[in-house]
Design a protein around this motif. Structure first.
Motif, PDB file in Angstrom:
ATOM      1  N   VAL A 371       0.685  -1.167   0.142  1.00  0.00           N
ATOM      2  CA  VAL A 371       0.409   0.141   0.011  1.00  0.00           C
ATOM      3  C   VAL A 371       0.897   1.057  -0.094  1.00  0.00           C
ATOM      4  CG1 VAL A 371      -1.795   1.018   1.447  1.00  0.00           C
ATOM      5  CG2 VAL A 371      -2.101  -0.843   0.979  1.00  0.00           C
ATOM      6  N   GLU A 372       2.077   1.122   0.849  1.00  0.00           N
ATOM      7  CA  GLU A 372       2.658   2.690   0.804  1.00  0.00           C
ATOM      8  C   GLU A 372       3.314   2.262  -0.605  1.00  0.00           C
ATOM      9  OE1 GLU A 372       6.945   3.996   3.215  1.00  0.00           O
ATOM     10  OE2 GLU A 372       6.005   1.698   3.771  1.00  0.00           O
ATOM     11  N   HIS A 373       3.978   1.575  -1.306  1.00  0.00           N
ATOM     12  CA  HIS A 373       4.027   1.283  -2.195  1.00  0.00           C
ATOM     13  C   HIS A 373       3.736   2.485  -3.223  1.00  0.00           C
ATOM     14  CE1 HIS A 373       6.916   0.625  -5.883  1.00  0.00           C
ATOM     15  NE2 HIS A 373       6.092  -0.173  -6.214  1.00  0.00           N
ATOM     16  N   TYR A 374       2.000   1.327  -3.598  1.00  0.00           N
ATOM     17  CA  TYR A 374       1.026   1.957  -4.052  1.00  0.00           C
ATOM     18  C   TYR A 374       1.011   3.413  -4.022  1.00  0.00           C
ATOM     19  CZ  TYR A 374      -3.610   2.522  -6.111  1.00  0.00           C
ATOM     20  OH  TYR A 374      -5.014   2.575  -7.005  1.00  0.00           O
ATOM     21  N   SER A 375       0.628   4.248  -3.100  1.00  0.00           N
ATOM     22  CA  SER A 375      -0.055   5.380  -2.633  1.00  0.00           C
ATOM     23  C   SER A 375       1.840   6.218  -2.975  1.00  0.00           C
ATOM     24  CB  SER A 375       0.758   5.621  -1.174  1.00  0.00           C
ATOM     25  OG  SER A 375       1.500   5.662  -0.264  1.00  0.00           O
ATOM     26  N   ILE A 376       3.189   6.689  -3.263  1.00  0.00           N
ATOM     27  CA  ILE A 376       3.660   7.000  -3.594  1.00  0.00           C
ATOM     28  C   ILE A 376       3.564   6.794  -5.090  1.00  0.00           C
ATOM     29  CG2 ILE A 376       4.747   7.246  -1.769  1.00  0.00           C
ATOM     30  CD1 ILE A 376       7.067   5.454  -3.198  1.00  0.00           C
ATOM     31  N   GLY A 377       2.694   5.942  -5.639  1.00  0.00           N
ATOM     32  CA  GLY A 377       3.085   6.048  -6.947  1.00  0.00           C
ATOM     33  C   GLY A 377       1.729   5.945  -7.969  1.00  0.00           C
ATOM     34  N   GLU A 378       1.061   5.387  -8.150  1.00  0.00           N
ATOM     35  CA  GLU A 378       0.050   5.055  -9.718  1.00  0.00           C
ATOM     36  C   GLU A 378      -1.227   5.379  -8.777  1.00  0.00           C
ATOM     37  OE1 GLU A 378      -2.048   1.493 -11.380  1.00  0.00           O
ATOM     38  OE2 GLU A 378      -0.153   1.277 -11.811  1.00  0.00           O
ATOM     39  N   GLY A 379      -1.608   5.106  -7.061  1.00  0.00           N
ATOM     40  CA  GLY A 379      -2.001   5.437  -6.571  1.00  0.00           C
ATOM     41  C   GLY A 379      -2.568   6.110  -5.856  1.00  0.00           C
ATOM     42  N   ARG A 380      -1.247   7.361  -6.355  1.00  0.00           N
ATOM     43  CA  ARG A 380      -1.719   8.525  -5.143  1.00  0.00           C
ATOM     44  C   ARG A 380      -3.037   9.620  -4.762  1.00  0.00           C
ATOM     45  NH1 ARG A 380       3.362  11.754  -4.637  1.00  0.00           N
ATOM     46  NH2 ARG A 380       3.959  11.124  -6.649  1.00  0.00           N
ATOM     47  N   ASP A 381      -3.121   9.912  -3.644  1.00  0.00           N
ATOM     48  CA  ASP A 381      -4.245  10.211  -3.470  1.00  0.00           C
ATOM     49  C   ASP A 381      -5.636   8.995  -3.792  1.00  0.00           C
ATOM     50  OD1 ASP A 381      -2.955  12.760  -3.292  1.00  0.00           O
ATOM     51  OD2 ASP A 381      -3.811  13.641  -5.304  1.00  0.00           O
ATOM     52  N   LYS A 382      -5.513   7.530  -3.561  1.00  0.00           N
ATOM     53  CA  LYS A 382      -6.240   6.961  -3.996  1.00  0.00           C
ATOM     54  C   LYS A 382      -6.216   5.953  -2.378  1.00  0.00           C
ATOM     55  CE  LYS A 382      -6.089   6.322  -9.289  1.00  0.00           C
ATOM     56  NZ  LYS A 382      -5.855   5.496 -10.567  1.00  0.00           N
ATOM     57  N   THR A 383      -5.931   6.283  -1.057  1.00  0.00           N
ATOM     58  CA  THR A 383      -5.428   5.329  -0.257  1.00  0.00           C
ATOM     59  C   THR A 383      -6.351   5.992   0.471  1.00  0.00           C
ATOM     60  OG1 THR A 383      -2.988   6.406   0.052  1.00  0.00           O
ATOM     61  CG2 THR A 383      -3.567   4.363  -1.674  1.00  0.00           C
ATOM     62  N   LYS A 384      -6.981   7.046   0.460  1.00  0.00           N
ATOM     63  CA  LYS A 384      -6.950   7.734   1.527  1.00  0.00           C
ATOM     64  C   LYS A 384      -8.257   6.790   3.006  1.00  0.00           C
ATOM     65  CE  LYS A 384      -7.279  11.714  -0.707  1.00  0.00           C
ATOM     66  NZ  LYS A 384      -8.437  13.412  -1.553  1.00  0.00           N
ATOM     67  N   SER A 385      -9.116   5.996   1.940  1.00  0.00           N
ATOM     68  CA  SER A 385      -9.932   5.245   2.815  1.00  0.00           C
ATOM     69  C   SER A 385      -9.123   3.800   3.715  1.00  0.00           C
ATOM     70  CB  SER A 385     -10.900   4.162   1.937  1.00  0.00           C
ATOM     71  OG  SER A 385     -10.525   3.860   0.818  1.00  0.00           O
ATOM     72  N   TYR A 386      -7.606   4.224   3.123  1.00  0.00           N
ATOM     73  CA  TYR A 386      -6.932   2.763   4.269  1.00  0.00           C
ATOM     74  C   TYR A 386      -6.953   2.756   4.933  1.00  0.00           C
ATOM     75  CZ  TYR A 386      -3.433  -0.455   4.964  1.00  0.00           C
ATOM     76  OH  TYR A 386      -2.560  -1.460   5.216  1.00  0.00           O
TER      77      TYR A 386
END
Length: 436
Positions: A371-386
């Protein structure tokens, strides 16, 4: 073989099969495909049941009668034949005031060699099938529409009572045996009713030529008896266009009529024409020409049969031979293409299966890192509900997006193991067979 028998000519219209009730009632454990195969083989052999023990049917014709026009699964055909050679049929018959019990297998021999399926009935069974005292009329056009094994079994067991309108009361245990509902879950009536009875009735009433409804009788608080009431399906006229004789056009052909004039059985003539109509026509032309010159010692029917079954070349033109060769090459090429496409499709499905297992088995630590790796790349601003405590996304859209990203990361890493892939395929086919 029964001697001194002159069987009357019996016409089976619209692919209707006279099937001995004992054979219907004692084959409840068969799957949907196996029950369909039983009826197709019997229909094909019916004309010659008393005169021949061994019967043949082109594999292409067999698949068509089963409704497999687009399938070339010879392995499954072999599996079904193997089952039928080990499936017992029991007869309880009153003779001289005493009950006689007999048991035998559905077929005594089965073979697939090249493009021909060969099979054999025990003499006693063939006699019972040909001239049953009680029989049900099974329409193979209706049969092909069934998708549920329990539904087809119930249809066969009800059909003999069509003229009287009711099966009469059956003990519930007897019904379960007839229908093949032997799983322990069906010991509880609510599951038997929901999964077997209700679903089968719905399918029969939707696709067949009869309508049925169930009645129940209790002893105390327990359902102990069941019966089915039957009526004509008022929608039968809407079904009939789909249930017309599949071979009507063949029966109208000149080659079919000429074969029948020579004394060839109806089903055998159809089988030959389906197998190779040009060959059948050429053989008839050849035999009639030789007969005019008085060069045939025996019957023309016997000579025709020998030439066709031996695959004799009786004068096909070079053009016809080349045309047939080109058509076969084109068919084989297309078949190989479909096989390759299916293989790629299954391999892709298997890889997705492996990726799913990989995702489901992730540890909490692995999920946090991903999730951390995802949040700084493709998933930027898409992990708010994690939620890092539970390791889950509260928002469904974010969860789906993350799962899709995971798949894209893991899929390139998947390594196919041939043996494990084969085992997965076997399990997949087994589940499909059980479901059918």
């Amino acid at each position: 073989m029964q001697k001194n028998v002159t069987p009357s000519v019996r016409k089976l219209k619209n692919d209707q099969l006279r099937k001995h009730v004992a054979a219907i009632h004692t084959s409840g454990d068969l799957s949907l495909l196996e029950r369909k195969m039983v009826n197709v083989l019997l229909l094909n052999a019916y004309d010659d049941l008393l005169s021949r023990r061994t019967h043949t049917l082109p594999v292409d014709h067999l698949r068509a009668m089963l409704g497999w026009e687009e399938s070339n699964n010879v392995t499954l055909l072999k599996k079904i034949l193997r089952t039928l050679t080990s499936t017992p049929i029991e007869f309880n018959i009153m003779e001289d005031g005493k009950e006689t019990w007999r048991v035998m297998t559905m077929i005594s021999f089965g073979e697939i060699k090249g493009s021909i399926c060969t099979y054999r009935y025990d003499e006693y069974l063939a006699e019972r099938f040909y001239d049953p005292q009680i029989y049900a009329m099974i329409n193979l056009g209706v049969q092909r529409r069934f998708e549920g094994g329990y539904a087809l079994t119930l249809y066969e067991n009800c059909l003999r009572y069509k003229s009287v309108g009711s099966t009469g009361w059956w003990e519930l245990e007897r019904f379960k045996k007839l229908i093949g509902a032997s799983a322990s879950i069906y010991d509880e009536f609510k599951y038997l009713k929901r999964e077997v009875i209700t679903k089968s009735i719905k399918e029969i009433n939707r696709i067949s030529d009869i309508l049925i409804e169930a009645e129940y009788r209790k002893i105390g608080r327990k359902v102990s008896f069941i019966r089915f009431n039957l009526t004509e399906n008022p929608q039968k006229s809407l079904l009939e266009p789909e249930l017309l004789d599949d071979h009507a056009s063949i029966r109208e052909s000149e080659t079919f009529k000429r074969l029948r004039e020579h004394g060839i059985g109806e089903r055998l003539a159809i089988a030959w024409i389906l197998q190779d109509k040009e060959q059948a026509q050429a053989v008839v032309d050849y035999v009639e020409e030789r007969d005019k010159k008085k060069l045939i010692k025996g019957t023309t029917a016997g000579y025709i049969r020998k030439l066709i079954e031996d695959g004799a070349d009786v004068g096909k033109s070079t053009y016809e031979i080349n045309k047939e060769k080109t058509r076969k090459e084109s068919f084989d090429k297309e078949k190989c293409k479909k096989v390759d496409e299916k293989k790629l499709e299954l391999e892709a499905e298997y890889k997705r299966h492996l990726v799913t297992n990989r995702i489901q088995n992730l540890t909490m630590t692995e999920i946090i890192d991903l999730v951390e790796h995802y949040s700084i790349g493709e998933g930027r601003d898409k992990t708010k509900s994690y939620n890092p405590v539970t390791g889950k996304f509260k928002d469904a859209i974010e969860r789906v997006s993350f799962t899709g990203w995971l798949r894209s990361q893991f899929l390139p890493e998947v390594v196919m193991n041939k043996n494990e892939f084969v085992l997965w395929l076997e399990m997949k086919n087994k589940k499909a067979t059980v479901a059918s």
